[in-house]
Structure formats: C-alpha cells, structure tokens
Write a protein that holds these residues in place. Structure first.
Motif, PDB file in Angstrom:
ATOM      1  N   ARG A 193       0.567  -1.341  -0.309  1.00 17.84           N
ATOM      2  CA  ARG A 193      -0.419   0.008   0.023  1.00 17.84           C
ATOM      3  C   ARG A 193       0.492   1.474  -0.146  1.00 17.84           C
ATOM      4  O   ARG A 193       0.248   2.225  -0.147  1.00 17.84           O
ATOM      5  CB  ARG A 193      -0.717  -0.098   1.480  1.00 17.84           C
ATOM      6  CG  ARG A 193      -1.253  -1.220   1.141  1.00 17.84           C
ATOM      7  CD  ARG A 193      -3.131  -1.166  -0.118  1.00 17.84           C
ATOM      8  NE  ARG A 193      -3.612  -0.247   0.446  1.00 17.84           N
ATOM      9  CZ  ARG A 193      -4.182   0.403  -0.836  1.00 17.84           C
ATOM     10  NH1 ARG A 193      -4.515  -0.671  -2.571  1.00 17.84           N
ATOM     11  NH2 ARG A 193      -4.734   1.324  -1.126  1.00 17.84           N
ATOM     12  N   VAL A 194       1.552   1.294   0.505  1.00 23.11           N
ATOM     13  CA  VAL A 194       2.910   2.726   0.529  1.00 23.11           C
ATOM     14  C   VAL A 194       3.648   2.885  -1.175  1.00 23.11           C
ATOM     15  O   VAL A 194       4.769   3.425  -1.213  1.00 23.11           O
ATOM     16  CB  VAL A 194       3.927   1.969   1.722  1.00 23.11           C
ATOM     17  CG1 VAL A 194       3.302   1.925   2.906  1.00 23.11           C
ATOM     18  CG2 VAL A 194       5.425   1.723   1.252  1.00 23.11           C
ATOM     19  N   VAL A 195       3.277   1.861  -1.713  1.00 24.13           N
ATOM     20  CA  VAL A 195       4.241   1.518  -2.944  1.00 24.13           C
ATOM     21  C   VAL A 195       3.365   3.338  -4.221  1.00 24.13           C
ATOM     22  O   VAL A 195       2.088   2.987  -3.810  1.00 24.13           O
ATOM     23  CB  VAL A 195       4.043   0.624  -3.883  1.00 24.13           C
ATOM     24  CG1 VAL A 195       4.536   0.763  -5.519  1.00 24.13           C
ATOM     25  CG2 VAL A 195       4.778  -0.695  -3.193  1.00 24.13           C
ATOM     26  N   SER A 196       4.312   4.011  -4.520  1.00 29.88           N
ATOM     27  CA  SER A 196       3.328   4.816  -5.183  1.00 29.88           C
ATOM     28  C   SER A 196       3.060   5.148  -6.646  1.00 29.88           C
ATOM     29  O   SER A 196       3.019   3.603  -7.317  1.00 29.88           O
ATOM     30  CB  SER A 196       4.800   6.228  -5.133  1.00 29.88           C
ATOM     31  OG  SER A 196       3.933   7.124  -6.644  1.00 29.88           O
ATOM     32  N   PRO A 197       1.235   5.165  -6.781  1.00 29.04           N
ATOM     33  CA  PRO A 197       0.908   4.726  -7.551  1.00 29.04           C
ATOM     34  C   PRO A 197       1.141   5.333  -9.253  1.00 29.04           C
ATOM     35  O   PRO A 197       0.794   4.954 -10.323  1.00 29.04           O
ATOM     36  CB  PRO A 197      -0.201   5.673  -7.910  1.00 29.04           C
ATOM     37  CG  PRO A 197      -0.732   5.817  -5.882  1.00 29.04           C
ATOM     38  CD  PRO A 197       0.631   5.703  -6.256  1.00 29.04           C
ATOM     39  N   SER A 198       2.181   6.442  -9.464  1.00 31.57           N
ATOM     40  CA  SER A 198       2.499   6.351 -10.576  1.00 31.57           C
ATOM     41  C   SER A 198       3.586   5.737 -10.878  1.00 31.57           C
ATOM     42  O   SER A 198       3.645   5.048 -12.588  1.00 31.57           O
ATOM     43  CB  SER A 198       3.650   8.304  -9.814  1.00 31.57           C
ATOM     44  OG  SER A 198       4.861   7.901  -9.135  1.00 31.57           O
ATOM     45  N   LEU A 199       4.191   4.768 -10.087  1.00 31.02           N
ATOM     46  CA  LEU A 199       4.991   3.749 -10.595  1.00 31.02           C
ATOM     47  C   LEU A 199       3.804   2.468 -11.308  1.00 31.02           C
ATOM     48  O   LEU A 199       4.284   2.306 -12.471  1.00 31.02           O
ATOM     49  CB  LEU A 199       5.456   3.057  -9.393  1.00 31.02           C
ATOM     50  CG  LEU A 199       6.210   3.416  -8.486  1.00 31.02           C
ATOM     51  CD1 LEU A 199       7.295   2.090  -7.609  1.00 31.02           C
ATOM     52  CD2 LEU A 199       8.028   3.880  -9.840  1.00 31.02           C
ATOM     53  N   TYR A 200       3.121   2.208 -10.861  1.00 30.78           N
ATOM     54  CA  TYR A 200       2.280   1.492 -12.151  1.00 30.78           C
ATOM     55  C   TYR A 200       1.670   2.331 -12.893  1.00 30.78           C
ATOM     56  O   TYR A 200       1.464   2.174 -14.263  1.00 30.78           O
ATOM     57  CB  TYR A 200       0.836   1.485 -10.690  1.00 30.78           C
ATOM     58  CG  TYR A 200       0.865   0.207  -9.516  1.00 30.78           C
ATOM     59  CD1 TYR A 200       1.679  -0.200 -10.004  1.00 30.78           C
ATOM     60  CD2 TYR A 200       0.693   0.820  -8.144  1.00 30.78           C
ATOM     61  CE1 TYR A 200       2.166  -0.445  -8.323  1.00 30.78           C
ATOM     62  CE2 TYR A 200       0.960  -0.243  -7.159  1.00 30.78           C
ATOM     63  CZ  TYR A 200       2.401  -0.424  -7.388  1.00 30.78           C
ATOM     64  OH  TYR A 200       2.005  -1.300  -6.174  1.00 30.78           O
ATOM     65  N   GLU A 201       1.266   3.186 -12.977  1.00 36.71           N
ATOM     66  CA  GLU A 201       0.820   3.657 -13.952  1.00 36.71           C
ATOM     67  C   GLU A 201       1.770   4.169 -15.398  1.00 36.71           C
ATOM     68  O   GLU A 201       1.511   4.385 -16.448  1.00 36.71           O
ATOM     69  CB  GLU A 201       0.709   5.595 -14.286  1.00 36.71           C
ATOM     70  CG  GLU A 201      -0.579   5.410 -12.824  1.00 36.71           C
ATOM     71  CD  GLU A 201      -1.047   6.627 -12.238  1.00 36.71           C
ATOM     72  OE1 GLU A 201      -0.679   8.127 -12.311  1.00 36.71           O
ATOM     73  OE2 GLU A 201      -2.511   7.049 -10.906  1.00 36.71           O
ATOM     74  N   ALA A 202       3.050   4.758 -14.297  1.00 42.55           N
ATOM     75  CA  ALA A 202       4.425   4.260 -15.594  1.00 42.55           C
ATOM     76  C   ALA A 202       4.877   3.767 -16.265  1.00 42.55           C
ATOM     77  O   ALA A 202       4.880   3.208 -17.703  1.00 42.55           O
ATOM     78  CB  ALA A 202       5.238   5.253 -14.738  1.00 42.55           C
ATOM     79  N   ALA A 203       4.329   2.305 -15.887  1.00 39.49           N
ATOM     80  CA  ALA A 203       4.398   1.337 -15.895  1.00 39.49           C
ATOM     81  C   ALA A 203       3.378   0.770 -17.297  1.00 39.49           C
ATOM     82  O   ALA A 203       3.407  -0.151 -18.260  1.00 39.49           O
ATOM     83  CB  ALA A 203       4.671   0.030 -14.999  1.00 39.49           C
TER      84      ALA A 203
END
Length: 305
Positions: A193-203
């Motif tokens: 839950r602490v992983v930034s959502p921006s990483l998923y969006e970029a992937a």
C-alpha cells in the motif's frame, strides 16, 4: 577574542555556564524500560544464572560451570527436537509465506470481488487463540471420533490418520499455516500500500503486463516485508509449543515430551524438576534462534542492497 573570554572568566571567578542535559526523553521511555527490564531482561539473567548450577537430592544445589551446556550440546533428545523444528521451518514457512504473498497480491490487484470481506476472512484465523484452533483441528483430525473418522464411517474409506507418527508434523504445520497466513498477509499487504501509484501508471503507459508489474515493482517493494515476515516465522517455528502440547493428549504415541525444544524444556522443568537443565536448554535455543534470524536478516539486506 579567546583571550578576552578567558580574561572575563578569570575576572568573574566563574566558569562559563554549561548546557543543562534534558531528561524529557528518558521520562517518556523510563516506564517502558522499567517494564522491559522486569519482564524480559530479568528472566533472561535469572535463566543464565540457573544454567550454571545443578540441584540434586543429595548435595543440594552446586555450581557446575558449563557442565549443563556440555550436556545440552551432546543431548540426543534436544538435537532430535531441533532437527524436527528445523524440518518444520524449511517446509512450512515457505508454504505459508507463499500463500500469504498470493493473497496480498490478489487483494492489492483491485480485481478481486469483495476485497474487504476476503481480507477479513483470511485474517480472522489469526484472531482465534492457538489453544482453541488446535482443539478444533484436533477434533477434525480424530480418526475415531472426529471428521476423519466420520468420513471413513460414512463413505467406507480408510483415510490415513493425521495424528499418526508420520503425519503429525504435517498436521501441526497445517494448523500453524491456517493461523498465520492472514497475519503475514497483512504485513505484505501493508508494504504494497505504500508503493507510489505513479509507478504503476508509468508501467502501464510503457505497456507492461500485470505479471511484469508484479515482478518488477511489487516483489522488489516487498523484499523488506518478506524478510521481517521470515524472521517472525523462524522465531515462531523454534518456539513451537502450543500445538504439539495440546495434540499430545490426542496422540501420545506420536508426540513425546521431547517433540520440540520448548516442549522438552517444559517437561524437564515441570515434570522432571530439572530447572537448571531446563534453563540451559532455553538459553541454547535462544542463541540458535538469534543466529538463524541474524543470518536471514543479513542475507535479506544484502539482496536488497
């Protein structure tokens, strides 16, 4: 300028005032440290003290130095129990953490229907006391009066006895896995839950599949949480006591008084009145547990670096 300060000091006949040390932090930490010393440090110190003595009916209590430790290091019953919990650790802990990882990834994916209910359902067994859980599973394991026996009678089958000497360790592992999958799932899910959502969006913008996101983003983010969960599981495996001690009543031929190190120490102390040697066994197991946990932590930190 230094000479002026020195001259002023000599003139006044007093040294420059020192900064007062603040004890505010210790006032907050003090109550915890006092309780920690009483309930944790003092028992360990007393156990170490007991391990250097031996109490006999003839001669009373005498100082024996390291004799109890030499006896422990050559005790076949102790090392058989250590080997048993080591086998339990090597087999049960990876299975439990793998299941916890799958559940955490499924909940974090956002594609699971009824996420809140599923999360609570998986975590709920951890809220069941170990004694109650073992009694419940012990009833289901019963080949004469429990679920296994009822299935054999109803269907005419001959299912193997889960409490037989060859299967009782696996049965205990099933109970422990059922109890602690939800606990470890919560640790891993909190790390996700602490992983930034921006990483998923970029992937996703780069065209990465869900499997690629799990492998390249989520699993690296879980490395620290997996190390913590592994250390907790190692400590719990070496401390295995509740499950075998309760199932011992149902399967006395399968679970002996030296089945696990903690059960062995308990039997020595409360059944055999060998308090000094029991304390020695506890100290030896504490050292072994610390060494194994420290090695696992070092390996986890090196992989994360």
């Amino acid at each position: 300028m230094v000479a002026t300060v020195q001259a002023n000091t000599l003139d006044t006949g007093r040294a420059a005032p020192r900064e007062r040390r603040s004890w505010t932090g210790w006032r907050f930490v003090g109550p915890f440290m006092a309780v920690f010393a009483v309930v944790f440090l003092a028992p360990i110190a007393y156990a170490i003290y007991l391990s250097f003595f031996r109490t006999q009916l003839v001669g009373g209590t005498a100082f024996v130095g390291l004799d109890n430790y030499v006896k422990a290091l050559t005790d076949p019953l102790l090392w058989a129990s250590v080997g048993r919990v080591a086998l339990f650790l090597v087999v049960q802990v990876p299975i439990m953490l793998f299941l916890a990882l799958l559940v955490a990834l499924a909940i974090d994916s956002g594609r699971l229907y009824g996420t809140s209910f599923f999360r609570i359902s998986v975590f709920l067994p951890y809220a069941v006391p170990a004694v109650v859980a073992t009694l419940m599973w012990g009833f289901m394991y019963g080949s004469q009066f429990g679920l296994v026996g009822s299935i054999n009678d109803a269907l005419g089958w001959s299912l193997p006895d889960p409490l037989s000497p060859g299967l009782v360790l696996a049965s205990i592992g099933n109970i422990v896995t059922w109890e602690f999958v939800g606990y470890n799932m919560l640790i891993l899910y909190s790390a996700l839950r602490v992983v930034s959502p921006s990483l998923y969006e970029a992937a996703e913008m780069d065209g990465a599949s869900q499997l690629r996101i799990v492998w390249s983003i989520k699993l690296p983010a879980l490395r620290g949480a997996l190390v913590i969960a592994t250390i907790f599981s190692i400590i719990g495996s070496f401390q295995l006591f509740n499950e075998p001690s309760i199932l011992q009543v149902l399967a006395p031929n399968s679970i002996t008084t030296s089945y696990t190190p903690n059960l062995y120490a308990f039997s020595l102390s409360f059944a055999g009145q060998q308090f000094n040697y029991s304390a020695t066994v506890a100290i030896v197991m504490g050292v072994i547990t610390m060494i194994v946990a420290y090695v696992v932590q070092l390996r986890g930190m090196r992989k994360g670096a």
